[in-house]
Design a protein around this motif. Sequence first.
Motif, short mmCIF file in Angstrom:
data_model
loop_
_atom_site.label_atom_id
_atom_site.label_comp_id
_atom_site.label_asym_id
_atom_site.label_seq_id
_atom_site.Cartn_x
_atom_site.Cartn_y
_atom_site.Cartn_z
N ASN A 90 0.50 -1.00 0.00
CA ASN A 90 0.06 0.18 0.04
C ASN A 90 0.83 1.22 0.01
O ASN A 90 1.82 1.27 0.79
N ALA A 91 0.79 2.10 -0.90
CA ALA A 91 1.32 3.50 -0.82
C ALA A 91 1.58 4.36 0.31
O ALA A 91 2.24 5.23 0.43
N ALA A 92 0.70 4.09 1.26
CA ALA A 92 0.42 4.61 2.55
C ALA A 92 1.70 4.21 3.58
O ALA A 92 2.10 4.81 4.56
N ASN A 93 2.12 2.90 2.96
CA ASN A 93 3.40 2.41 3.83
C ASN A 93 4.55 2.59 3.43
O ASN A 93 4.67 3.37 2.34
N PRO A 94 5.63 2.66 4.20
CA PRO A 94 7.09 3.21 3.72
C PRO A 94 7.53 2.33 2.40
O PRO A 94 7.26 1.21 2.43
N CYS A 95 8.30 2.87 1.64
CA CYS A 95 8.76 2.19 0.43
C CYS A 95 9.55 1.12 0.78
O CYS A 95 9.62 -0.02 0.27
N ALA A 96 10.32 1.06 1.99
CA ALA A 96 11.08 0.13 2.37
C ALA A 96 10.25 -1.14 3.03
O ALA A 96 10.74 -2.34 2.61
N MET A 97 9.27 -0.83 3.50
CA MET A 97 8.40 -1.88 4.03
C MET A 97 7.89 -2.76 2.83
O MET A 97 7.75 -3.93 2.60
#
Length: 121
Positions: A90-97
């Motif tokens: 989900n784009a609301a999560n950090p990119c690293a995750m």
Amino acid sequence: MRRTVLALLATTALLAACQPPGEAPVAEPAATDAAPPEMPADAPPQEEVDPDLAAADGAGACLAEIGAAASARLVERCIAVSPATHPPCNAANPCAMIQGEIDRSCAMYGPRETRPGQCDA
């Protein structure tokens, strides 16, 4: 024995039919503590947002980090490779995750298995 059962059923039916229309049985109120519905086994993966990592103002979100187009591509790759029922794609999560989920999912393939093309992108 059958005659007794049939006589009891007939008596019950007659008594039920004689009930005045204003005295319909009252339904139990719905329980407020009902368990949430379960997802069917064949449902597509659902995207989850980690509330501990996603700030309310969007800071730290992959969308804010790399922009809409790049985060959308990353999310699509994540969804394509993740076997999880609720992946963090989900784009609301950090990119690293999100990238971590892609790496974890792609690492599950054995040396003789064909990995999806999204693992190499």
